[in-house]
Design a protein around this motif. Structure first.
Motif, PDB file in Angstrom:
ATOM      1  N   CYS A 119       0.016  -7.826  -3.073  1.00  0.00           N
ATOM      2  CA  CYS A 119      -0.300  -7.058  -1.874  1.00  0.00           C
ATOM      3  C   CYS A 119      -1.114  -7.900  -0.888  1.00  0.00           C
ATOM      4  O   CYS A 119      -2.123  -8.502  -1.243  1.00  0.00           O
ATOM      5  N   SER A 120      -0.661  -7.936   0.338  1.00  0.00           N
ATOM      6  CA  SER A 120      -1.294  -8.769   1.371  1.00  0.00           C
ATOM      7  C   SER A 120      -2.636  -8.230   1.850  1.00  0.00           C
ATOM      8  O   SER A 120      -3.408  -8.964   2.467  1.00  0.00           O
ATOM      9  N   SER A 121      -2.941  -6.976   1.559  1.00  0.00           N
ATOM     10  CA  SER A 121      -4.215  -6.414   2.028  1.00  0.00           C
ATOM     11  C   SER A 121      -5.378  -6.675   1.064  1.00  0.00           C
ATOM     12  O   SER A 121      -6.516  -6.318   1.363  1.00  0.00           O
ATOM     13  N   THR A 152       0.820  -1.215   0.000  1.00  0.00           N
ATOM     14  CA  THR A 152       0.000   0.000   0.000  1.00  0.00           C
ATOM     15  C   THR A 152       0.851   1.262   0.000  1.00  0.00           C
ATOM     16  O   THR A 152       0.403   2.296  -0.489  1.00  0.00           O
ATOM     17  N   ASP A 153       2.080   1.167   0.493  1.00  0.00           N
ATOM     18  CA  ASP A 153       2.947   2.350   0.514  1.00  0.00           C
ATOM     19  C   ASP A 153       3.348   2.794  -0.895  1.00  0.00           C
ATOM     20  O   ASP A 153       3.688   3.957  -1.102  1.00  0.00           O
ATOM     21  N   ILE A 154       3.296   1.889  -1.861  1.00  0.00           N
ATOM     22  CA  ILE A 154       3.630   2.260  -3.239  1.00  0.00           C
ATOM     23  C   ILE A 154       2.394   2.218  -4.148  1.00  0.00           C
ATOM     24  O   ILE A 154       2.522   2.261  -5.365  1.00  0.00           O
ATOM     25  N   ASP A 155       1.200   2.104  -3.523  1.00  0.00           N
ATOM     26  CA  ASP A 155      -0.065   2.131  -4.252  1.00  0.00           C
ATOM     27  C   ASP A 155      -0.066   1.139  -5.413  1.00  0.00           C
ATOM     28  O   ASP A 155      -0.240   1.502  -6.570  1.00  0.00           O
ATOM     29  N   CYS A 156       0.153  -0.129  -5.054  1.00  0.00           N
ATOM     30  CA  CYS A 156       0.322  -1.163  -6.059  1.00  0.00           C
ATOM     31  C   CYS A 156      -0.345  -2.454  -5.598  1.00  0.00           C
ATOM     32  O   CYS A 156      -0.276  -2.793  -4.418  1.00  0.00           O
ATOM     33  N   TYR A 157      -1.012  -3.165  -6.517  1.00  0.00           N
ATOM     34  CA  TYR A 157      -1.623  -4.456  -6.181  1.00  0.00           C
ATOM     35  C   TYR A 157      -0.622  -5.590  -6.257  1.00  0.00           C
ATOM     36  O   TYR A 157      -0.701  -6.553  -5.511  1.00  0.00           O
ATOM     37  N   GLY A 158       0.291  -5.510  -7.217  1.00  0.00           N
ATOM     38  CA  GLY A 158       1.269  -6.575  -7.385  1.00  0.00           C
ATOM     39  C   GLY A 158       2.407  -6.142  -8.276  1.00  0.00           C
ATOM     40  O   GLY A 158       2.319  -5.133  -8.983  1.00  0.00           O
ATOM     41  N   GLN A 159       3.493  -6.934  -8.226  1.00  0.00           N
ATOM     42  CA  GLN A 159       4.665  -6.650  -9.044  1.00  0.00           C
ATOM     43  C   GLN A 159       5.308  -7.962  -9.459  1.00  0.00           C
ATOM     44  O   GLN A 159       5.296  -8.933  -8.698  1.00  0.00           O
ATOM     45  N   TYR A 160       5.888  -7.964 -10.662  1.00  0.00           N
ATOM     46  CA  TYR A 160       6.717  -9.079 -11.097  1.00  0.00           C
ATOM     47  C   TYR A 160       8.075  -8.493 -11.431  1.00  0.00           C
ATOM     48  O   TYR A 160       8.165  -7.504 -12.167  1.00  0.00           O
TER      49      TYR A 160
END
Length: 142
Positions: free
Chosen positions: A42-44, A24-32
């Motif tokens: 993202c765990s939330s 959430t600190d980087i406003d992102c759902y996921g990254q590869y």
């Protein structure tokens, strides 16, 4: 039915580790990450959003492992991934699930009763619907 995000997945023989952590600190759902071949979700996120994000990041991983992403000019990869994510996969899954439901219904109707009477065809349909819910996914940007 919501599918669980696996801890790792094999793409083209390459193991890709999947982790859950707060993004959430980087406003992102996921990254590869194509350098480490790791995916972070993202765990939330809810279970459904985590699964949708996993499939989105998996497309990025497939493009990376296949070498396709190295040929994309500029920022073209993300729109292509979103196109597959929001248009192709919902259609594909709807077709696959419809065919699996039909096959299950045939098998359920063809089986002799084990304990008690056969399922009424409406009950067989409800059973198939319960075990294989529709594949409609809301298209949205991640």
């Amino acid at each position: 039915m919501v599918l669980r995000v696996p801890r790792q997945v094999s793409v083209g023989g390459l193991t890709i580790k999947v982790a859950r952590r707060d993004l959430t600190d980087i406003d992102c759902y996921g990254q590869y990450c194509d350098k480490t071949h790791r995916m972070v979700i993202c765990s939330s996120l809810s279970a459904q959003d985590a699964w949708d994000t996993f499939t989105h990041e998996l497309v990025h991983a497939v493009f990376d492992v296949s070498g396709v992403s190295h040929g994309f000019p500029g920022e073209l990869e993300e729109p292509v991934v979103r196109c597959l994510d929001n248009l192709f996969f919902p259609v594909y899954l709807t077709i696959v699930i419809r065919q699996v439901k039909r096959q299950l219904l045939k098998e359920l109707k063809a089986q002799p009763p084990k304990n008690g009477p056969d399922l009424h065809p409406d009950q067989a349909q409800q059973c198939a619907d319960h075990h294989l819910p529709g594949a409609h996914r809301q298209g949205r940007n991640r």
